[in-house]
Design a protein around this motif. Structure first.
Motif, mmCIF file in Angstrom:
data_model
loop_
_atom_site.group_PDB
_atom_site.id
_atom_site.type_symbol
_atom_site.label_atom_id
_atom_site.label_comp_id
_atom_site.label_asym_id
_atom_site.label_seq_id
_atom_site.Cartn_x
_atom_site.Cartn_y
_atom_site.Cartn_z
ATOM 1 N N THR A 124 5.799 -6.555 8.540
ATOM 2 C CA THR A 124 4.699 -5.726 8.063
ATOM 3 C C THR A 124 4.980 -4.250 8.305
ATOM 4 O OG1 THR A 124 2.357 -5.232 8.497
ATOM 5 C CG2 THR A 124 3.578 -6.215 10.305
ATOM 6 N N THR A 161 0.084 -1.367 9.016
ATOM 7 C CA THR A 161 -1.114 -0.590 8.664
ATOM 8 C C THR A 161 -2.318 -1.473 8.339
ATOM 9 O OG1 THR A 161 -0.530 -0.556 6.307
ATOM 10 C CG2 THR A 161 0.276 1.279 7.670
ATOM 11 N N GLN A 162 -2.100 -2.779 8.238
ATOM 12 C CA GLN A 162 -3.170 -3.649 7.756
ATOM 13 C C GLN A 162 -3.835 -4.415 8.901
ATOM 14 O OE1 GLN A 162 -4.080 -3.457 4.447
ATOM 15 N NE2 GLN A 162 -2.577 -1.792 4.619
ATOM 16 N N THR A 163 -5.129 -4.217 9.037
ATOM 17 C CA THR A 163 -5.898 -4.893 10.068
ATOM 18 C C THR A 163 -5.999 -6.388 9.758
ATOM 19 O OG1 THR A 163 -7.197 -2.876 10.218
ATOM 20 C CG2 THR A 163 -8.134 -4.824 11.257
ATOM 21 N N GLN A 218 -4.322 -12.881 3.480
ATOM 22 C CA GLN A 218 -4.552 -13.476 4.792
ATOM 23 C C GLN A 218 -5.283 -14.807 4.701
ATOM 24 O OE1 GLN A 218 -5.981 -10.717 7.832
ATOM 25 N NE2 GLN A 218 -4.841 -9.034 6.953
ATOM 26 N N LEU A 248 -1.558 -7.391 3.290
ATOM 27 C CA LEU A 248 -2.466 -6.605 2.444
ATOM 28 C C LEU A 248 -3.556 -7.478 1.812
ATOM 29 C CD1 LEU A 248 -2.923 -3.749 1.273
ATOM 30 C CD2 LEU A 248 -1.417 -4.369 -0.607
ATOM 31 N N GLU A 281 3.799 -5.637 1.299
ATOM 32 C CA GLU A 281 3.086 -5.664 2.576
ATOM 33 C C GLU A 281 2.322 -6.988 2.636
ATOM 34 O OE1 GLU A 281 2.902 -4.336 5.553
ATOM 35 O OE2 GLU A 281 1.419 -5.921 5.787
ATOM 36 N N ASN A 300 0.822 -1.212 0.000
ATOM 37 C CA ASN A 300 0.000 0.000 0.000
ATOM 38 C C ASN A 300 0.854 1.258 0.000
ATOM 39 O OD1 ASN A 300 0.713 -1.000 2.613
ATOM 40 N ND2 ASN A 300 -0.678 0.456 3.565
#
Ligand code: SF4
Length: 285
Positions: free
Chosen positions: A147, A150-152, A125, A122, A119, A33
């Motif tokens: 990582t 920033t990625q939940t 998952q 991103l 990332e 991202n």
């Protein structure tokens, strides 16, 4: 069967952070991202070093034949769409077959798996669950996600990783690591986009999590202090590392000692980049 777009898959020594020196399989996924075009550049300027390479991308058949860069993101080809054809989509079976080929005993022993990028959290998952469920991955005991923080995590993946830790009969936080290289303004990315304490605190709920700031000068270190205070304010409890900028030796060696001294002065940890002095940061290291 799930597929993952893989930029690189190789076996090496982990050069950074908690597992420095540990034999490791690196799975570098495609996509990010961010661009991080500010690395190695004067404040406020962005690198265009990769533009010349992109113009002649047709000359390269393999990811590892691409030139290294000394400014901007040193793994540019793992997210820049102009290089996407060098990163194949591989099934879990194909990834596991390749891993078994490259590790010394053709099975997991002391090696640890690094899922990096780009990332890595991103877009893949769901596919990681398929990969980790593979019969040949059951002896794997330690994973690090490298990582940008920033990625939940999806609820499904978070629950899966919790179970993965227990299934391996370990305290849940020992085998699973989130190495969070949060991007400071020297990366060229905005503070608002890059500093996401709530995301990182969520990782800390299920795995050993640390922050790793890449710095080149006093301003970067001041930014790292400011960012660390924000994470602490949100409840983050893990360690903080400083790591010198520099994918090439001439840049890296300039500031390694100063970065180590700055880490010591703050009670933080220092991370080397062993892959630079050992392997010149070549692809596949
Ligand atoms: S977050 Fe990492 S992979 Fe993405 S552009 Fe920045 S340095 Fe490169």
């Amino acid at each position: 069967m799930s597929k993952i777009k893989i930029a690189e898959l190789f076996y090496s020594i982990q050069g950074e952070g908690r597992y420095m020196g540990v034999p490791s399989v690196f799975l570098r996924t495609f996509g990010c991202n961010f661009k991080c075009a500010g690395f190695g550049m004067p404040r406020g300027e962005l690198s265009n070093e990769v533009e010349d390479i992109a113009e002649v991308v047709h000359m390269f058949n393999k990811y590892e034949d691409l030139p290294l860069v000394s400014t901007g993101c040193d793994s540019y080809a793992s997210w820049d769409p102009r290089f996407k054809n060098l990163s194949p989509m591989l099934t879990s079976d194909a990834i596991v077959d390749r891993i078994m080929e490259i590790i010394p005993h053709k099975e997991w022993r002391d090696e640890h798996l690094v899922i990096t990028g780009g990332e890595p959290l991103l877009g893949w998952q769901r596919a990681y669950m398929d990969l980790l469920n593979h019969a040949s991955m059951q002896n794997l005991a330690e994973i690090t996600f490298e990582t940008n923080g920033t990625q939940t995590l999806t609820t499904e993946f978070k629950d899966y990783l919790k179970d993965w830790g227990y299934k391996n009969d370990r305290s849940w936080c020992q085998g699973l690591t989130f190495s969070v290289s949060a991007k400071l303004p020297c990366s060229g990315e905005s503070w608002e986009d890059a500093i996401k304490p709530e995301v990182v605190c969520d990782y800390e709920q299920i795995g050993y999590t640390y922050l790793k700031f890449v710095v080149a000068n006093e301003q970067d270190i001041a930014d790292a202090e400011r960012a660390a205070a924000v994470y602490r304010g949100a409840g983050f409890e893990g360690p903080v590392y400083l790591m010198p900028v520099g994918g090439v030796e001439s840049v890296y060696t300039l500031n390694a000692k100063n970065v180590a001294l700055a880490a010591m002065a703050r009670g933080w940890r220092y991370s080397d980049r062993l892959q630079v002095p050992l392997f010149k940061n070549e692809w596949g290291t």
